[in-house]
Design a protein around this motif. Structure first.
Motif, short mmCIF file in Angstrom:
data_model
loop_
_atom_site.label_atom_id
_atom_site.label_comp_id
_atom_site.label_asym_id
_atom_site.label_seq_id
_atom_site.Cartn_x
_atom_site.Cartn_y
_atom_site.Cartn_z
N THR A 297 0.83 -1.20 0.00
CA THR A 297 0.00 0.00 0.00
C THR A 297 0.87 1.25 0.00
O THR A 297 0.61 2.20 -0.74
CB THR A 297 -0.93 0.01 1.23
N ARG A 300 2.42 1.60 -3.50
CA ARG A 300 1.43 2.10 -4.47
C ARG A 300 1.14 3.58 -4.26
O ARG A 300 1.03 4.36 -5.22
CB ARG A 300 0.12 1.33 -4.35
N ARG A 355 -9.47 -3.29 -5.27
CA ARG A 355 -8.76 -3.59 -6.50
C ARG A 355 -9.32 -2.79 -7.68
O ARG A 355 -8.56 -2.24 -8.48
CB ARG A 355 -8.81 -5.08 -6.80
N THR A 359 -7.01 -0.28 -9.73
CA THR A 359 -6.64 -0.70 -11.09
C THR A 359 -7.03 0.36 -12.10
O THR A 359 -6.25 0.71 -13.01
CB THR A 359 -7.31 -2.04 -11.44
N SER A 401 -8.85 4.98 -1.71
CA SER A 401 -8.68 3.53 -1.63
C SER A 401 -7.47 3.13 -0.79
O SER A 401 -7.54 2.19 0.00
CB SER A 401 -8.59 2.94 -3.04
N THR A 468 -0.60 -3.42 -8.72
CA THR A 468 -1.99 -3.45 -8.30
C THR A 468 -2.67 -4.75 -8.69
O THR A 468 -3.37 -5.38 -7.89
CB THR A 468 -2.75 -2.26 -8.93
N LEU A 469 -2.47 -5.17 -9.93
CA LEU A 469 -3.14 -6.38 -10.41
C LEU A 469 -2.64 -7.65 -9.73
O LEU A 469 -3.39 -8.62 -9.59
CB LEU A 469 -2.96 -6.51 -11.94
N ASP A 471 -1.57 -7.91 -6.59
CA ASP A 471 -1.71 -7.86 -5.12
C ASP A 471 -2.98 -8.62 -4.72
O ASP A 471 -4.10 -8.12 -4.88
CB ASP A 471 -1.77 -6.41 -4.65
N ARG A 472 -2.82 -9.83 -4.20
CA ARG A 472 -3.97 -10.64 -3.82
C ARG A 472 -4.76 -10.05 -2.65
O ARG A 472 -5.94 -10.30 -2.50
CB ARG A 472 -3.51 -12.05 -3.46
N LEU A 474 -5.79 -7.19 -2.32
CA LEU A 474 -6.79 -6.23 -2.77
C LEU A 474 -8.10 -6.90 -3.17
O LEU A 474 -9.07 -6.21 -3.49
CB LEU A 474 -6.25 -5.44 -3.98
N ARG A 475 -8.13 -8.23 -3.15
CA ARG A 475 -9.37 -8.91 -3.49
C ARG A 475 -10.40 -8.79 -2.38
O ARG A 475 -11.59 -8.96 -2.62
CB ARG A 475 -9.10 -10.40 -3.74
#
Length: 478
Positions: A297, A300, A355, A359, A401, A468-469, A471-472, A474-475
């Motif tokens: 985080t 990002r 996410r 994203t 976010s 971002t994509l 990063d699990r 963020l699910r």
């Protein structure tokens, strides 16, 4: 301290707060306007002062007979003070209580505003901006800690719209800062940009005294797992020294002072060694090493704002010096960026996940940087407006976010320090962006310099998209 591997979103219910008695405020009143109003007023002061100074630098330089190289320190000193003070004051909020730190910060803001308004010389203005950076840095991490304590009292997480209001206050105040600064300079002179902090801080101070609840005992607030006082002055000093050296290195990448990397490395090694040895560290290295979602985080957030600040300063400089727009017209051209940032800040708060907004923000940054790479002196006005909007939407989505991600993944008893480190990452991104702009425009503001900055931004935006994509964490829904 939260257990490694525990559900990071369950911090509001892990530690049970004392039962509500007949004399206590009704739980339904939590997160209401009275609680959030002083937090919002305090939190807008730091971003307001980072942008409001931009329209006063020329007047200040004329008043004291100095040039742009000297007045630039009024910008740098606040960034430096803020980058260092945010996590330090966040730690104080966690250990001493957020209400105490919030009130103390406002008192410092009032004093610094008076010092700047009455400054007899430029050196006094530097002191005022240093104090402003420290005082205004207390509000955001303390506000996050106040919301953490209220979340414990009510037994439910802080609502996303409440977090969005904090983000909205920061974005809105930063957006209106240049216009407000220009108005004050025109009406009352440059001293007005310092004096205006006094009434705002006084209003926030009075509202906080009335409506922000007294700090609960810190042992109770942390579930009985953290001593009442664990300030770690040596760790704080080492962190401050290391970050200060790093910032001075980043401030001038056009002519890098490589020798600064040696003391930075020594101070960082000493900091890590001490943090691993002391029982109550300023920065919990072990927790961060085992908390990948929180570290990602920060990465990002810093990378996203590096790209955003490149546009805030680099694109606007190109509009004025290469395209020949006046400062007023440039402000109007950047209006879509400000408006979309504010709107997307509110829209991001209405989503349950992280996410999707992050994203979308990364993809828009990639598109926006790509547009900058093809701008020239005859680019249509509509394309210039589109470029600004492509960076405005990510500003709102990233702010809201990542703020929610910190709230979800940080240990509940350390949310103040965690929120402060988030802002530190943002300011390091801002300082790095200013240095990249200086590199790109080393031979003057030109299309070639803008295209170089845009090419680097495209690469960084693609990296942000990948981070971002992949990063699990963020699910999860917040």
């Amino acid at each position: 301290m939260i257990r490694h591997g525990a559900d990071p979103t369950s911090g509001a219910t892990e530690a049970q707060s004392p039962p509500v008695t007949a004399g206590d405020p009704a739980p339904a009143a939590g997160f209401g306007a009275r609680l959030t109003a002083p937090l919002l007023m305090g939190s807008l002061l730091n971003p307001l002062n980072t942008t409001m100074i931009s329209t006063a630098l020329v007047a200040i330089g004329h008043s004291f007979g100095i040039g742009a190289a000297d007045t630039a320190w009024l910008i740098s000193v606040l960034y430096l003070a803020s980058a260092v003070a945010q996590p330090v004051l966040g730690k104080l909020a966690d250990t001493l209580g957020p209400r105490r730190v919030f009130l103390a910060g406002l008192v410092v803001v009032i004093a610094s505003g008076l010092v700047g308004a009455l400054a007899p010389g430029f050196g006094t203005l530097i002191v005022s901006r240093l104090l402003l950076g420290i005082g205004t840095s207390a509000a955001y991490p303390a506000a996050m800690a106040v919301l953490r304590d209220e979340s414990r009292r009510l037994g439910r997480p802080t609502p996303r719209p409440v977090l969005a209001r904090l983000s909205f206050a920061a974005l809105g105040s930063a957006a209106v800062g240049p216009a407000l600064g220009g108005l004050l300079v025109s009406v009352v002179g440059w001293r007005g940009i310092f004096a205006v902090n006094v009434p705002i801080a006084l209003l926030a101070l009075g509202a906080a005294l009335l409506w922000v609840p007294a700090d609960p005992p810190r042992g109770a607030a942390a579930g009985g797992n953290v001593p009442k006082l664990s300030l770690d002055p040596l760790g704080t000093g080492l962190f401050t020294a290391a970050l200060t050296v790093l910032v001075f290195f980043l401030l001038d990448l056009a002519d890098p002072r490589w020798w600064l990397l040696a003391p930075f490395g020594v101070l960082t090694a000493a900091l890590v060694r001490w943090q691993l040895r002391t029982p109550q560290p300023f920065i919990d290295i072990r927790m961060l090493a085992n908390n990948g979602p929180l570290l990602r985080t920060y990465a990002r957030h810093g990378l996203g704002y590096l790209l955003i600040y490149c546009v805030m300063y680099g694109f606007t400089q190109w509009l004025e010096e290469a395209r020949g727009f006046s400062p007023g017209h440039t402000g109007l051209l950047m209006l879509p960026m400000s408006v979309t940032a504010l709107v997307c800040s509110l829209l991001g708060a209405r989503t349950k996940g992280l996410r999707g907004p992050l994203t979308l923000a990364a993809l828009l940054l990639t598109v926006g940087a790509g547009i900058l790479a093809f701008l020239s002196g005859d680019t249509p006005l509509a394309v210039l407006l589109l470029a600004g909007a492509c960076f405005g939407a990510p500003q709102g989505l990233i702010g809201t976010s990542n703020q929610a991600a910190v709230q979800a993944h940080a240990p509940p008893e350390s949310i103040g320090a965690a929120a402060g480190l988030q802002r530190t990452a943002q300011y390091i991104g801002a300082i790095t962006a200013s240095s990249l702009i200086a590199l790109a425009y080393a031979d003057g503001t030109s299309d070639a310099g803008l295209h170089l900055m845009a090419a680097v931004s495209v690469v960084l935006a693609v990296l942000l998209t990948v981070l971002t994509l992949t990063d699990r964490a963020l699910r999860a829904r917040t």
